[in-house]
Design an enzyme around this catalytic site. Sequence first.
Site, PDB file in Angstrom:
ATOM      1  N   GLY A 159       0.857  -1.180   0.000  1.00 29.36           N
ATOM      2  CA  GLY A 159       0.000   0.000   0.000  1.00 29.36           C
ATOM      3  C   GLY A 159       0.889   1.224   0.000  1.00 29.36           C
ATOM      4  O   GLY A 159       1.789   1.340  -0.822  1.00 29.36           O
ATOM      5  N   GLU A 160       0.678   2.071   0.961  1.00 32.36           N
ATOM      6  CA  GLU A 160       1.457   3.311   1.032  1.00 32.36           C
ATOM      7  C   GLU A 160       1.952   3.433   2.468  1.00 32.36           C
ATOM      8  O   GLU A 160       1.154   3.559   3.399  1.00 32.36           O
ATOM      9  CB  GLU A 160       0.569   4.475   0.604  1.00 32.36           C
ATOM     10  CG  GLU A 160       1.338   5.621  -0.033  1.00 32.36           C
ATOM     11  CD  GLU A 160       2.128   6.396   1.008  1.00 32.36           C
ATOM     12  OE1 GLU A 160       3.342   6.599   0.804  1.00 32.36           O
ATOM     13  OE2 GLU A 160       1.536   6.780   2.032  1.00 32.36           O
ATOM     14  N   SER A 161       3.269   3.399   2.623  1.00 28.85           N
ATOM     15  CA  SER A 161       3.807   3.220   3.971  1.00 28.85           C
ATOM     16  C   SER A 161       3.584   4.426   4.883  1.00 28.85           C
ATOM     17  O   SER A 161       3.452   4.262   6.094  1.00 28.85           O
ATOM     18  CB  SER A 161       5.283   2.833   3.912  1.00 28.85           C
ATOM     19  OG  SER A 161       6.022   3.771   3.190  1.00 28.85           O
ATOM     20  N   ARG A 205      12.703   3.068   0.082  1.00 28.17           N
ATOM     21  CA  ARG A 205      11.403   3.220  -0.594  1.00 28.17           C
ATOM     22  C   ARG A 205      11.589   3.574  -2.058  1.00 28.17           C
ATOM     23  O   ARG A 205      12.539   4.254  -2.419  1.00 28.17           O
ATOM     24  CB  ARG A 205      10.593   4.332   0.075  1.00 28.17           C
ATOM     25  CG  ARG A 205      10.129   3.977   1.453  1.00 28.17           C
ATOM     26  CD  ARG A 205       9.343   5.124   2.060  1.00 28.17           C
ATOM     27  NE  ARG A 205       8.077   5.335   1.353  1.00 28.17           N
ATOM     28  CZ  ARG A 205       7.254   6.347   1.608  1.00 28.17           C
ATOM     29  NH1 ARG A 205       7.576   7.248   2.511  1.00 28.17           N
ATOM     30  NH2 ARG A 205       6.122   6.460   0.950  1.00 28.17           N
ATOM     31  N   CYS A 227       5.878  -5.556   0.202  1.00 27.85           N
ATOM     32  CA  CYS A 227       6.032  -4.195  -0.334  1.00 27.85           C
ATOM     33  C   CYS A 227       5.987  -3.159   0.789  1.00 27.85           C
ATOM     34  O   CYS A 227       6.907  -3.120   1.596  1.00 27.85           O
ATOM     35  CB  CYS A 227       5.003  -3.936  -1.427  1.00 27.85           C
ATOM     36  SG  CYS A 227       5.531  -2.618  -2.523  1.00 27.85           S
ATOM     37  N   GLU A 271       0.384 -11.472  -4.086  1.00 27.88           N
ATOM     38  CA  GLU A 271      -1.062 -11.750  -4.124  1.00 27.88           C
ATOM     39  C   GLU A 271      -1.682 -11.391  -5.471  1.00 27.88           C
ATOM     40  O   GLU A 271      -2.738 -11.899  -5.817  1.00 27.88           O
ATOM     41  CB  GLU A 271      -1.775 -11.003  -2.986  1.00 27.88           C
ATOM     42  CG  GLU A 271      -1.970  -9.502  -3.165  1.00 27.88           C
ATOM     43  CD  GLU A 271      -0.696  -8.678  -3.045  1.00 27.88           C
ATOM     44  OE1 GLU A 271       0.390  -9.257  -2.811  1.00 27.88           O
ATOM     45  OE2 GLU A 271      -0.781  -7.448  -3.198  1.00 27.88           O
ATOM     46  N   HIS A 294       4.533  -7.801  -4.780  1.00 22.23           N
ATOM     47  CA  HIS A 294       3.164  -8.221  -4.453  1.00 22.23           C
ATOM     48  C   HIS A 294       2.963  -9.656  -4.929  1.00 22.23           C
ATOM     49  O   HIS A 294       2.764  -9.872  -6.116  1.00 22.23           O
ATOM     50  CB  HIS A 294       2.152  -7.311  -5.165  1.00 22.23           C
ATOM     51  CG  HIS A 294       2.071  -5.937  -4.586  1.00 22.23           C
ATOM     52  ND1 HIS A 294       1.049  -5.540  -3.765  1.00 22.23           N
ATOM     53  CD2 HIS A 294       2.900  -4.874  -4.693  1.00 22.23           C
ATOM     54  CE1 HIS A 294       1.242  -4.285  -3.395  1.00 22.23           C
ATOM     55  NE2 HIS A 294       2.351  -3.856  -3.944  1.00 22.23           N
ATOM     56  N   ILE A 340       5.519  -2.861  -7.515  1.00 22.43           N
ATOM     57  CA  ILE A 340       4.816  -1.589  -7.717  1.00 22.43           C
ATOM     58  C   ILE A 340       5.452  -0.539  -6.811  1.00 22.43           C
ATOM     59  O   ILE A 340       5.311  -0.605  -5.590  1.00 22.43           O
ATOM     60  CB  ILE A 340       3.313  -1.718  -7.406  1.00 22.43           C
ATOM     61  CG1 ILE A 340       2.685  -2.849  -8.248  1.00 22.43           C
ATOM     62  CG2 ILE A 340       2.595  -0.391  -7.651  1.00 22.43           C
ATOM     63  CD1 ILE A 340       1.264  -3.204  -7.843  1.00 22.43           C
ATOM     64  N   ARG A 341       6.185   0.408  -7.413  1.00 19.39           N
ATOM     65  CA  ARG A 341       6.932   1.406  -6.625  1.00 19.39           C
ATOM     66  C   ARG A 341       7.579   0.712  -5.419  1.00 19.39           C
ATOM     67  O   ARG A 341       7.424   1.120  -4.265  1.00 19.39           O
ATOM     68  CB  ARG A 341       6.011   2.554  -6.194  1.00 19.39           C
ATOM     69  CG  ARG A 341       5.663   3.494  -7.345  1.00 19.39           C
ATOM     70  CD  ARG A 341       4.752   4.617  -6.932  1.00 19.39           C
ATOM     71  NE  ARG A 341       3.409   4.146  -6.685  1.00 19.39           N
ATOM     72  CZ  ARG A 341       2.509   3.880  -7.635  1.00 19.39           C
ATOM     73  NH1 ARG A 341       2.805   4.064  -8.897  1.00 19.39           N
ATOM     74  NH2 ARG A 341       1.322   3.436  -7.320  1.00 19.39           N
TER      75      ARG A 341
HETATM   76  N1  GLN Z   1       6.070   2.907  -2.548  1.00 17.78           N
HETATM   77  C1  GLN Z   1       5.175   2.512  -1.501  1.00 17.78           C
HETATM   78  C2  GLN Z   1       5.595   3.107  -0.174  1.00 17.78           C
HETATM   79  O1  GLN Z   1       6.686   3.580  -0.053  1.00 17.78           O
HETATM   80  C3  GLN Z   1       5.081   1.013  -1.386  1.00 17.78           C
HETATM   81  C4  GLN Z   1       4.473   0.455  -2.632  1.00 17.78           C
HETATM   82  C5  GLN Z   1       3.667  -0.782  -2.449  1.00 17.78           C
HETATM   83  O2  GLN Z   1       3.373  -1.238  -1.347  1.00 17.78           O
HETATM   84  N2  GLN Z   1       3.263  -1.318  -3.563  1.00 17.78           N
HETATM   85  O3  GLN Z   1       4.827   3.096   0.749  1.00 17.78           O
END
Ligand code: GLN
Length: 189
Positions: A46-48, A98, A78, A165, A163, A127-128
Amino acid sequence: MIIGVLALQGDFEAHARVLERLGASTRIVRTPADLHGIHGLVIPGGESTTMTLGIEREGLAEPLRELAAEGTPVLGTCAGLIMLDRDHLGVLDVTARRNAFGRQIASFEADVNLVGMNGSPLRAVFIRAPWVEERGEEVEVLAEVEGRPVAVRQGNVLAVAFHPEIAGDGRLHSWLLERAAERQAKEPA
Ligand code: GLN
């Protein structure tokens, strides 16, 4: 067996679906009380930054640390890897970097061979994604991409930069369920 999925933000539903397909019961975790009685935990991607704020708001940091320290198996993916690192929950002796593969490369897929994993390589969606920049001696690197650790294990905690999943590969979730079952067998309630 009940596996908790941290559901403050991110793609927790996809993890719950994989776990249920493997025969586990899942529990959405949003508060410390939700951690009670679970046999394993997934911290999703997700987004940390958002996830960190949610953990602070709900007072989850210390209960999450305790859960891992007690030996409960944990899978972080992630942003979940980032949450486990030294700068966040401090559960894993690693520093995650990150968006390490570059913001311009928002996402890519790769076939990843993990140490100890049977069968074909895992189709991993990045993903990122972070990578593991630094690590302590107790941390085992299970896979690298571009020479950077993207899967690590320290005891009961497994963390991957991608990921698993999304491609629907359940082998990392199976690892979690197997560790949880082993632990149950050793320490009957
Ligand atoms: N770039 C996101 C972060 O720094 C992590 C990306 C992800 O969980 N797919 O939170």
